[in-house]
Design an enzyme around this catalytic site. Structure first.
Site, PDB file in Angstrom:
ATOM      1  N   GLU A 246      27.446  48.762  25.647  1.00  0.00           N
ATOM      2  CA  GLU A 246      27.144  48.931  24.220  1.00  0.00           C
ATOM      3  C   GLU A 246      28.358  49.614  23.615  1.00  0.00           C
ATOM      4  O   GLU A 246      28.512  50.831  23.727  1.00  0.00           O
ATOM      5  CB  GLU A 246      25.889  49.793  24.032  1.00  0.00           C
ATOM      6  CG  GLU A 246      24.607  49.193  24.576  1.00  0.00           C
ATOM      7  CD  GLU A 246      24.107  48.007  23.774  1.00  0.00           C
ATOM      8  OE1 GLU A 246      24.590  47.788  22.646  1.00  0.00           O
ATOM      9  OE2 GLU A 246      23.239  47.284  24.282  1.00  0.00           O
ATOM     10  N   CYS A 280      27.975  53.518  15.434  1.00  0.00           N
ATOM     11  CA  CYS A 280      28.483  52.252  15.991  1.00  0.00           C
ATOM     12  C   CYS A 280      28.142  51.096  15.065  1.00  0.00           C
ATOM     13  O   CYS A 280      28.939  50.182  14.896  1.00  0.00           O
ATOM     14  CB  CYS A 280      27.919  52.016  17.383  1.00  0.00           C
ATOM     15  SG  CYS A 280      26.135  52.115  17.463  1.00  0.00           S
TER      16      CYS A 280
HETATM   17  P1  NAD Z   1      33.988  57.053  24.910  1.00  0.00           P
HETATM   18  O1  NAD Z   1      34.212  55.659  25.362  1.00  0.00           O
HETATM   19  O2  NAD Z   1      35.162  57.926  24.713  1.00  0.00           O
HETATM   20  O3  NAD Z   1      33.035  57.832  25.936  1.00  0.00           O
HETATM   21  C1  NAD Z   1      31.736  57.387  26.247  1.00  0.00           C
HETATM   22  C2  NAD Z   1      31.312  57.980  27.580  1.00  0.00           C
HETATM   23  O4  NAD Z   1      32.110  57.427  28.608  1.00  0.00           O
HETATM   24  C3  NAD Z   1      31.464  59.496  27.680  1.00  0.00           C
HETATM   25  O5  NAD Z   1      30.346  60.016  28.347  1.00  0.00           O
HETATM   26  C4  NAD Z   1      32.718  59.650  28.520  1.00  0.00           C
HETATM   27  O6  NAD Z   1      32.780  60.849  29.254  1.00  0.00           O
HETATM   28  C5  NAD Z   1      32.575  58.465  29.455  1.00  0.00           C
HETATM   29  N1  NAD Z   1      33.829  58.040  30.086  1.00  0.00           N
HETATM   30  C6  NAD Z   1      35.104  58.246  29.683  1.00  0.00           C
HETATM   31  N2  NAD Z   1      35.978  57.657  30.550  1.00  0.00           N
HETATM   32  C7  NAD Z   1      35.225  57.053  31.493  1.00  0.00           C
HETATM   33  C8  NAD Z   1      35.535  56.260  32.632  1.00  0.00           C
HETATM   34  N3  NAD Z   1      36.787  55.971  32.971  1.00  0.00           N
HETATM   35  N4  NAD Z   1      34.513  55.778  33.375  1.00  0.00           N
HETATM   36  C9  NAD Z   1      33.225  56.030  33.032  1.00  0.00           C
HETATM   37  N5  NAD Z   1      32.875  56.783  31.977  1.00  0.00           N
HETATM   38  C10 NAD Z   1      33.858  57.285  31.206  1.00  0.00           C
HETATM   39  O7  NAD Z   1      33.120  56.928  23.576  1.00  0.00           O
HETATM   40  P2  NAD Z   1      32.617  58.085  22.601  1.00  0.00           P
HETATM   41  O8  NAD Z   1      33.774  58.581  21.802  1.00  0.00           O
HETATM   42  O9  NAD Z   1      31.774  59.064  23.345  1.00  0.00           O
HETATM   43  O10 NAD Z   1      31.621  57.283  21.648  1.00  0.00           O
HETATM   44  C11 NAD Z   1      32.041  56.627  20.498  1.00  0.00           C
HETATM   45  C12 NAD Z   1      32.075  55.137  20.724  1.00  0.00           C
HETATM   46  O11 NAD Z   1      30.793  54.701  21.152  1.00  0.00           O
HETATM   47  C13 NAD Z   1      32.364  54.357  19.456  1.00  0.00           C
HETATM   48  O12 NAD Z   1      33.242  53.295  19.738  1.00  0.00           O
HETATM   49  C14 NAD Z   1      31.000  53.834  19.049  1.00  0.00           C
HETATM   50  O13 NAD Z   1      31.045  52.688  18.242  1.00  0.00           O
HETATM   51  C15 NAD Z   1      30.379  53.573  20.391  1.00  0.00           C
HETATM   52  N6  NAD Z   1      28.925  53.517  20.317  1.00  0.00           N
HETATM   53  C16 NAD Z   1      28.300  52.330  20.556  1.00  0.00           C
HETATM   54  C17 NAD Z   1      26.910  52.254  20.458  1.00  0.00           C
HETATM   55  C18 NAD Z   1      26.185  50.960  20.706  1.00  0.00           C
HETATM   56  O14 NAD Z   1      24.993  51.013  20.932  1.00  0.00           O
HETATM   57  N7  NAD Z   1      26.836  49.820  20.705  1.00  0.00           N
HETATM   58  C19 NAD Z   1      26.171  53.397  20.126  1.00  0.00           C
HETATM   59  C20 NAD Z   1      26.849  54.585  19.892  1.00  0.00           C
HETATM   60  C21 NAD Z   1      28.223  54.642  20.008  1.00  0.00           C
END
Ligand code: NAD
Length: 499
Positions: A246, A280
């Site tokens: 997502e 998002c």
């Molecule tokens: P992010 O990708 O920076 O981090 C998300 C999660 O992934 C965090 O818990 C982080 O610690 C973890 N992470 C980081 N590196 C990783 C790795 N190498 N392997 C596994 N996990 C890892 O995103 P964010 O800044 O926390 O969230 C914002 C983003 O999320 C935006 O792009 C937003 O659009 C998206 N989002 C999407 C939805 C949806 O349902 N489609 C909902 C909410 C947010």
């Protein structure tokens, strides 16, 4: 519970930790362990050991526990909203709204799991009248959930509640920007399900999430940026662990010539600016029929002048400091390339706050139109007709949500937008309907949370085909006769060879 207490620190060497920092005060609001690959593996082992208990409860037993959890969250809604506010800076009323929507999802998933996933009879065709089949959807085992910070209750709940309802146990890694929220949810769950480690917390930064992908879980449900989603997929590919991704979006709103302009402007503004644009499925681009462009802009500007960002305002701070640079770059690029700011602009960014920014005349290949901004900004462009609007709306690598305002053509236009969900004459309304699937295509990811598809996402189909009476024709036996072969030939011609 992985929050580090002082007493722990006195008796044992402190594990590596990280701080959760309030984006409002800049102060530390919590210190959490950085769970290592070993810690993560142990959590997954414990979750696996708990699967017997959890599946043994069956749908009704699990629903009872999940609804008890829902009650506990509802009772503690003010406390949880305060934790969300503390971790992310989100205004308390918005945090409460997010929690209420999450409660709806727990309720729906718990109450509908049996109906959606339980055994269903499937009829045979004339070739196998002796066979009666059932298909049921069985739990996968242990699901790893990796969450973002922007809706730290609502978003991961779309995976957690559905995975648990389907009979899986869950290991949850909340974002490092909202660990307190994850801990609160897991603690409430442990109070209503004390018997086994059905829902556990791990905390840490990216590497802890990466370790979860490699820890032998049966599925990873990831919500976050497309960039990290690709890393997650890569890590999961090593063990062929399936994933739901997502990811982000660049959602458009289309405003047709016959739209209710006041409502469309209200929806565009809220869709773009609520949660400081850190949504998002937030609105980031508007395509408006030229015949109504000016009155739409007048309304949008007027409404935007009534809101602002600040500690006690309707728009809270930007949670992740690094995002401020992205927002600044997008605004600067738009203005450097001929765009104009009708509201906000270059000096909209002040500390951790970004004032509402409405941009026009922005080239379609600029950052503010192409990349996820994740701030309280919107680009608005006039179009000669709705075909042009559709073409521009679809000219993106993302495909998460979208919005259409039109009296006559809403559904028709919605169908033509390449995105997982479209709201017609409302904004983001699909996220609040638990019975419909949520997710995107392209760089927005794949797989679905919410609704029947969201329950099935955390299961595997299991078919049982049972013989009820002796077969009239022996098809799957070396004892098959020449007469049977002749009948098969005849059937093929009669049943499928005509017309
Ligand atoms: P992010 O990708 O920076 O981090 C998300 C999660 O992934 C965090 O818990 C982080 O610690 C973890 N992470 C980081 N590196 C990783 C790795 N190498 N392997 C596994 N996990 C890892 O995103 P964010 O800044 O926390 O969230 C914002 C983003 O999320 C935006 O792009 C937003 O659009 C998206 N989002 C999407 C939805 C949806 O349902 N489609 C909902 C909410 C947010």
């Amino acid at each position: 519970m992985t929050a580090v207490s002082e007493t722990d620190a006195e008796v044992t060497a402190l594990p590596e930790t990280f701080d959760s920092v309030s984006p409002i005060t800049g102060g530390v609001v919590g210190t959490y362990r950085i769970d290592t690959a070993e810690d993560v593996a142990t959590a997954v082992e414990r979750a696996r050991a708990a699967t017997g208990f959890w599946t043994g409860l069956d749908f009704d037993g699990r629903a009872k526990r999940l609804l008890a959890w829902k009650h506990a969250i509802a009772k503690g809604i003010d406390e949880l909203a305060a934790v969300v506010h503390r971790d992310t800076g989100k205004p308390i009323p918005d945090a409460r709204l997010e929690i209420v929507l999450a409660l709806d999802h727990i309720d729906w998933a718990a109450k509908n799991a049996r109906k959606v996933l339980g055994p269903k009879k499937v009829r045979s065709t004339i070739a196998t009248p002796d066979i009666i089949s059932t298909v049921e959807y069985q739990q996968l085992g242990v699901v790893g959930v990796i969450g973002p910070w922007n809706y730290p209750v609502f978003t991961p709940m779309g995976s957690i509640a559905y995975a648990l309802s389907a009979g899986n146990t869950v290991v949850f890694k909340p974002s490092e920007y909202s660990p307190g929220v994850g801990a609160w949810l897991v603690d409430r769950f442990a109070e209503v399900v004390p018997e086994a480690d059905v829902f556990q917390l791990i905390t840490g930064l990216g590497p802890t999430g990466a370790a979860l992908c490699e820890a032998g879980v049966d599925k990873v449900a990831f919500t976050g940026s497309a960039r990290t989603g690709k890393l997650v997929m890569r890590a999961c590919s090593e063990t062929l662990t399936p994933v739901v991704i997502e990811a982000g979006g660049k959602d458009p709103i289309l405003v047709d010539i016959d739209a209710d302009l006041d409502k469309a402007a209200d929806a565009a503004l809220w869709g773009a600016m609520s949660n400081a644009g850190q949504t998002c499925v937030g609105v980031e681009r508007a395509y408006v029929h030229n015949a109504v462009l000016q009155p739409f802009l007048d309304l949008l500007v007027e409404k935007a002048s009534e809101i602002s960002a600040g500690p006690n305002e309707k728009i809270g701070p930007i949670t992740m400091p690094g995002q401020l640079d992205v927002i600044r770059r997008h605004i600067d690029d738009a203005l450097d390339r001929g765009g104009r700011a009708l509201v906000g602009g270059r000096d909209a960014i002040d500390g951790n706050y970004v004032q509402p920014t409405i941009l026009v005349d922005v080239p379609e290949d600029s950052l503010a139109v192409r990349e996820e901004t994740f701030g309280p900004t919107i680009t608005v462009r006039g179009v000669d007709n709705m075909d042009e609007a559709i073409e521009l709306a679809n000219d993106t690598d993302y495909g998460l949500g979208s919005t259409v305002f039109s009296k006559r053509r809403g559904v028709e236009l919605a169908r033509r937008i390449r995105s997982g969900m479209t709201a017609v004459n409302s904004v983001i309304s699909f996220a609040a309907v638990p019975g419909v699937p949520f997710g995107g295509i392209g760089n927005s990811g794949f797989g679905r949370i919410h609704g029947p598809d969201g329950l099935r996402e955390f299961t595997t189909p299991k078919v049982i085909s049972r013989r009820r009476f002796p077969a009239p024709l022996q098809l799957t036996s070396f004892g098959r006769t020449g007469r049977t072969d002749a009948l098969v030939r005849l059937f093929a011609k009669v049943l499928h060879g005509r017309g």
